[in-house]
Design an enzyme around this catalytic site. Structure first.
Site, mmCIF file in Angstrom:
data_model
loop_
_atom_site.group_PDB
_atom_site.id
_atom_site.type_symbol
_atom_site.label_atom_id
_atom_site.label_comp_id
_atom_site.label_asym_id
_atom_site.label_seq_id
_atom_site.Cartn_x
_atom_site.Cartn_y
_atom_site.Cartn_z
ATOM 1 N N GLY A 1 0.954 -1.115 0.055
ATOM 2 C CA GLY A 1 0.086 0.068 0.051
ATOM 3 C C GLY A 1 0.803 1.337 0.062
ATOM 4 N N ALA A 2 1.959 1.288 -0.859
ATOM 5 C CA ALA A 2 2.866 2.219 -0.568
ATOM 6 C C ALA A 2 2.565 3.400 -1.441
ATOM 7 C CB ALA A 2 4.147 1.848 -1.141
ATOM 8 N N ASN A 3 1.489 3.570 -2.227
ATOM 9 C CA ASN A 3 1.246 4.581 -3.170
ATOM 10 C C ASN A 3 0.495 5.817 -2.632
ATOM 11 O OD1 ASN A 3 -0.829 2.421 -3.414
ATOM 12 N ND2 ASN A 3 -1.846 4.292 -4.231
ATOM 13 N N GLY B 1 -0.999 7.954 1.683
ATOM 14 C CA GLY B 1 -1.097 7.812 3.122
ATOM 15 C C GLY B 1 0.162 7.322 3.751
ATOM 16 N N GLY C 1 1.616 4.430 3.744
ATOM 17 C CA GLY C 1 2.785 3.794 3.239
ATOM 18 C C GLY C 1 3.379 4.465 2.300
ATOM 19 N N SER D 1 -4.218 -0.720 14.758
ATOM 20 C CA SER D 1 -5.094 0.508 14.950
ATOM 21 C C SER D 1 -5.685 0.641 16.174
ATOM 22 C CB SER D 1 -6.322 0.126 13.810
ATOM 23 O OG SER D 1 -7.340 1.213 14.155
ATOM 24 N N TYR E 1 -14.311 -3.629 10.331
ATOM 25 C CA TYR E 1 -12.921 -2.961 10.127
ATOM 26 C C TYR E 1 -12.222 -3.230 11.616
ATOM 27 C CZ TYR E 1 -9.150 0.412 9.803
ATOM 28 O OH TYR E 1 -7.999 0.880 9.966
#
Length: 301
Positions: free
Chosen positions: A21-23, A25, A27, A146, A171
């Site tokens: 998820g590095a693209n 936020g 990440g 979280s 979630y």
């Protein structure tokens, strides 16, 4: 604000880091800081076009690879190619996550989408890359928890939330499962005598791209909540510090959990955070591990 900052990250030259998820936020900031300090960073992303744009923004020694954590076939294909290209991996940051706002949805493998992506996809990925992590010196796995995990509870009779589905509790359950995974991974690594460190972090309440989208579709009241969130949450850069500390600080021990210090761990400087009782329970960890092995078909440790 004083305390641990990204400037304390040691030199990362010669290290291979994988960030899911590095693209965007958390990440994106994590990948940026690792690359800034010299690491070769693999941006593991579902949308490769967004990943290439992130790579241009980051600069440094980065590469983009496609990974959809909601598909075990994608996880296996990604891991096989990555393992062949990088025999030793120093750092795996299990950062990617999905937040659902509406009706129940399922992954490509039939899992409740949040649990399937946030925990089961990362469980499979970590297992498939464990040999590569073991081949590196002082390697680490960092799992992103979280604060919602503290009010969640796993129902092993309905792990996929097929009864009375509600997106927000689902979630929280997915993040509890992720936290339990990180803690149980540490137990099993220790028992096996492995040098790999499994650490955890959570960002508190942080202004990621998911924060406004979670509310803005709900009309005027939702837009008000989103606006208030901009005032009460911390920046992405600050929210990323716990996982950067878990990933890079010398001497981090297996099972350590980092998060913000103030307002019930919602914001502030980085400290060692508190696990919920359920997250720390070895019996729950053992039971979830067995369930994850059965659901993903991947066994390790």
């Amino acid at each position: 604000m004083t305390g641990w900052t990204a400037d304390r990250i040691p030199d990362q030259h010669g290290r291979i880091a994988v960030v899911t998820g590095a693209n965007s936020g958390l990440g994106l900031v994590t990948a940026t800081e690792l690359a800034r300090h010299g690491a070769h960073v693999v941006l593991a992303v579902r949308d490769t076009a967004a990943g290439e744009e992130a790579a241009r923004r980051i600069g440094g020694d980065v590469e983009v690879r496609e990974l959809d954590l909601a598909s075990l076939n994608s996880v296996r294909a990604f891991a096989a190619k990555l393992a062949a290209d990088h025999p030793a991996i120093d750092l795996l940051v299990n950062n990617a996550g999905v937040v659902l706002l509406g009706p129940r949805r399922t992954s490509a493998d039939g899992f409740e989408l949040q649990l399937g992506t946030n925990m089961l996809g990362h469980f499979a990925l970590t297992g498939l890359l464990l040999g590569n992590l073991a081949a590196a010196r002082e390697s680490r796995v960092v799992s992103l928890s979280s604060i919602t995990h503290k009010n969640a509870h796993l129902d092993f009779d309905d792990l996929m939330f097929e009864r009375d589905y509600r997106a927000a509790p689902a979630y929280g359950r997915s993040k509890l499962a992720t936290t339990i995974f990180g803690v149980e991974l540490d137990r099993r690594l220790r028992a096996a005598g492995s040098p790999i460190v499994s650490a955890l972090a959570h960002p508190g309440l942080t202004r990621t791209n998911l924060t406004p989208r979670a509310w803005e579709h709900r009309g005027r009241f939702g837009r008000l909540i989103a606006w208030l969130g901009l005032l009460t949450t911390q920046s992405v850069e600050q929210g990323t510090l716990p996982q950067l500390r878990a990933a890079t600080e010398p001497g981090v021990r297996g099972g350590q959990f980092f998060g913000p210090s103030r307002l019930w761990e919602t914001r502030g400087r980085v400290i060692e955070a508190r696990l919920s009782r359920e997250a720390a329970d070895p019996a729950v960890g053992k039971r979830l591990w067995a369930a994850a092995e059965a659901l993903t078909g991947i066994s390790y440790l």
